[in-house]
Scaffold this active site. Structure first.
Site, PDB file in Angstrom:
ATOM      1  N   SER A 172      44.978  53.613  -1.867  1.00  0.00           N
ATOM      2  CA  SER A 172      46.369  53.752  -1.446  1.00  0.00           C
ATOM      3  C   SER A 172      46.654  52.846  -0.243  1.00  0.00           C
ATOM      4  O   SER A 172      46.367  51.649  -0.303  1.00  0.00           O
ATOM      5  CB  SER A 172      46.636  55.229  -1.140  1.00  0.00           C
ATOM      6  OG  SER A 172      47.989  55.475  -0.957  1.00  0.00           O
ATOM      7  N   ASP A 210      49.381  57.518 -12.253  1.00  0.00           N
ATOM      8  CA  ASP A 210      49.831  57.313 -10.868  1.00  0.00           C
ATOM      9  C   ASP A 210      51.186  56.617 -10.910  1.00  0.00           C
ATOM     10  O   ASP A 210      51.273  55.455 -11.282  1.00  0.00           O
ATOM     11  CB  ASP A 210      48.793  56.462 -10.131  1.00  0.00           C
ATOM     12  CG  ASP A 210      49.129  56.242  -8.665  1.00  0.00           C
ATOM     13  OD1 ASP A 210      50.236  56.625  -8.233  1.00  0.00           O
ATOM     14  OD2 ASP A 210      48.275  55.693  -7.951  1.00  0.00           O
ATOM     15  N   HIS A 213      48.509  59.975  -8.433  1.00  0.00           N
ATOM     16  CA  HIS A 213      47.982  59.202  -7.303  1.00  0.00           C
ATOM     17  C   HIS A 213      46.750  59.871  -6.684  1.00  0.00           C
ATOM     18  O   HIS A 213      45.821  59.201  -6.236  1.00  0.00           O
ATOM     19  CB  HIS A 213      49.089  59.042  -6.264  1.00  0.00           C
ATOM     20  CG  HIS A 213      48.753  58.097  -5.153  1.00  0.00           C
ATOM     21  ND1 HIS A 213      48.431  56.777  -5.369  1.00  0.00           N
ATOM     22  CD2 HIS A 213      48.677  58.277  -3.809  1.00  0.00           C
ATOM     23  CE1 HIS A 213      48.187  56.186  -4.204  1.00  0.00           C
ATOM     24  NE2 HIS A 213      48.316  57.074  -3.248  1.00  0.00           N
TER      25      HIS A 213
END
Lengths: 398, 193
Positions: A154, A326, A359
């Site tokens: 991320s 995601d 995610h």
């Protein structure tokens, strides 16, 4: 027989830097401290260091547990440690808390050396590039000139990527998981909702709430609730919570309470719980700073939006991983990076893991994901034992 | 693909080529080309287990669905694009052939030749062939495109591809005489006209 390996003990450390760090904004920070942890042993030629970059709600406590606190596992303990995919028997792993955070490194709740007052909203805006510069200074102090790998998911993946652009000759491998080369308008929009929730909380006091003895917890809660929605996939949310009610009213055909303010659905209860927990430990100014760092990250911007041109300076080898569900940083965003690396004929492997968790999958134990990372690091480990493989790495930037 | 066939196909790839291997499987061919011919490049593969095998071997692998096209690769960006035992699995085999010619200066395609004599014999006896090369039953085969050596010549012509070399492959040996009858595998090397 199950053998319970003794957990790795982590020890937080701190490094102080007196000199001013110039920031991208033109401002600077001086007299700052970086909190960090290390795991494993740095080898004699200092070639086995792996830097782990953290995302929004994480810290330098990447792996292991603190002495006497069995449940204090680091945030990526499933990935890093003895015998784990990033094996600390082979690698010297470093976790650093970023500037502006609220977990140990200098941040908004610390004292401004010029004024003697708490920074609060006066803490300068920091960017991904600024964080990477600070991390590089820490590595200098630790005597590490080149990383075997930089790894992050991320926002942490953005830092890993930025390392390969800012210090191409200091990184041999970059592992970028569930990340993106910049935020989309929708990503920025979600960040803005979170920031407005915090800033409009009457307890925010323009970011100087510390001196009022309050915390804008309502704003933080809502910010976290919004964030959580974007971390999960629609499917996993439905599977976990569906339309389940918390306490169905007995005797009512629908089970509803017909109230507008009670917590009735399990998903409401879950989000409120996550929000409450978060608002008790996370700093509001830090939340604003970190979401802004996300918004600003855009290495292609100075190349007219041409990511391939931006990546021309990279010299590292890459492993990219994305997860099919995601929607925060979708596989398409990773494929943009793949394309830019392929355009530059860089060594890159890309795994698109068909995981249901959205995610959040980057922190979970999907075997395919873990195996790919494990095997990639095994190759890096193999290179460490082959000195000629290390010598071939030359900086891409003139 | 047997090791002998792999070596025979590797022989078609010039030393030091930049290679794209579409449907690269476990990366054996790319690893061979890296080690013996100083080639560089990427494999493209969809299957999780194969992707992992490639990473283990130290072969660059990109997990992409070929049926969605080759948009991440620029025109003429590879010396050689390989499609070894891949064509028969693709829904849009013709599009992929055109994409191969767009992305690569040279294309090399290998696929099971359905007109190999044991297959013909089987069909004459009224049954779909089940052989070492085509080991599946008609109802569970992953080969959704079955074609022959001759069929490919027609397809190549239709798409304006200039075939620079073509032969059959049987037990790692080139079959130049009657390949459509005598070889289990058809191999074509081509360029865009």
């Amino acid at each position: 027989m199950t053998v319970h390996a003794k957990p790795m003990i982590a020890t937080p450390q701190a490094m102080h830097f007196a000199d001013a760090l110039p920031l991208q904004s033109g401002a600077s920070v001086r007299d700052y401290t970086l909190a960090y942890e290390t795991y494993g042993t740095l080898n004699a030629d200092r070639s086995n260091a792996v830097l782990v970059c953290h995302a929004l709600n994480a810290s330098h406590h990447v792996a292991g547990v603190y002495e006497g606190q069995d449940k204090s596992e680091g945030w990526w303990d499933n990935m890093i440690g003895p015998g784990k995919p990033v094996d600390t028997h082979h690698f010297f792993v470093i976790g650093v808390n970023n500037l502006g955070s609220c977990f140990g490194s200098t941040g908004p709740m610390h004292t401004h050396p010029d004024t003697g007052k708490v920074y609060g909203a006066d803490f300068p805006v920091v960017t991904v590039e600024d964080w990477v510069n600070a991390q590089a200074l820490l590595l200098d102090r630790l005597g590490i000139t080149q990383l075997a790998a930089v790894l992050g998911g991320s926002l942490g993946g953005m830092q890993a990527l930025s390392w390969t652009l800012q210090y191409p000759d200091r990184v041999r491998h970059a592992v970028v998981v569930a990340s993106a080369p910049n935020l989309t308008a929708e990503n920025i929009a979600f960040n803005e909702v979170a920031r407005r929730a915090i800033v409009t909380d009457p307890d925010f006091h323009g970011g100087h709430f510390y001196q009022h003895g309050v915390v804008p917890q309502r704003g933080l809660r809502i910010a976290r609730m919004v964030g959580h929605i974007t971390y999960l996939s629609d499917d996993v949310m439905n599977e976990k919570f569906g339309r389940e009610l918390r306490d169905a009213v007995v005797g009512s055909a629908t089970g509803y309470k017909y109230s507008t303010q009670d917590v009735e659905f399990q998903i409401e209860s879950y989000l409120r719980y996550q929000g409450d927990k978060f608002s008790e430990y996370f700093d509001a100014n830090t939340y604003l700073l970190i979401t802004r760092a996300l918004d600003y990250f855009d290495p292609a911007r100075t190349y007219g939006g041409d990511l391939s041109a931006a990546f021309a300076r990279t010299a590292a080898k890459f492993l990219l991983v994305s997860f099919t569900t995601d929607w925060r940083f979708s596989p398409a965003r990773s494929r943009e990076m793949v394309q830019a690396l392929v355009d530059n004929q860089r060594d890159v492997s890309y795994a698109e893991i068909d995981a249901p968790h959205g995610h959040d999958a980057f922190l979970l134990d999907d075997a395919r994901y873990m195996n790919v990372v494990r095997s990639y690091f095994a190759r890096i480990s193999h290179e460490l034992a082959t000195p000629s493989a290390l010598a071939t790495h030359t900086g891409g930037a003139a | 693909m047997t090791h002998d066939n792999l070596v025979a196909i590797a022989a078609l790839v010039p030393q030091g080529s930049r290679v794209l291997d579409l449907g690269c499987g476990d990366g054996a061919l790319l690893a061979h080309l890296q080690q013996h011919k100083a080639c560089t490049g990427y494999g493209v593969e969809l299957d999780d287990i194969n992707v992992h095998a490639c990473v283990q071997r130290g072969v660059n692998v990109l997990q992409l669905n070929l049926d969605l096209g080759l948009s991440v690769f620029a025109d003429q960006s590879f010396d050689v694009v390989l499609q070894i035992d891949t064509l028969q699995h693709l829904r849009n085999a013709e599009t992929m052939l055109r994409e191969t010619a767009r992305v690569g200066k040279t294309g090399i395609v290998a696929f099971p030749n359905f007109a190999h004599w044991p297959n013909r014999l089987s069909i004459l006896q009224g049954r779909m062939p089940v052989t070492k090369r085509l080991p599946y039953q008609w109802y569970d085969t992953p080969n959704i495109r079955v074609g022959t050596f001759k069929d490919f010549e027609v397809l190549a012509e239709k798409n304006g591809l200039q075939v620079t070399d073509s032969f059959g492959l049987q037990n790692g040996q080139r079959v130049n005489t009657w390949p459509n009858l005598l070889a289990g595998t058809a191999v074509f090397k081509f360029e865009r006209n």
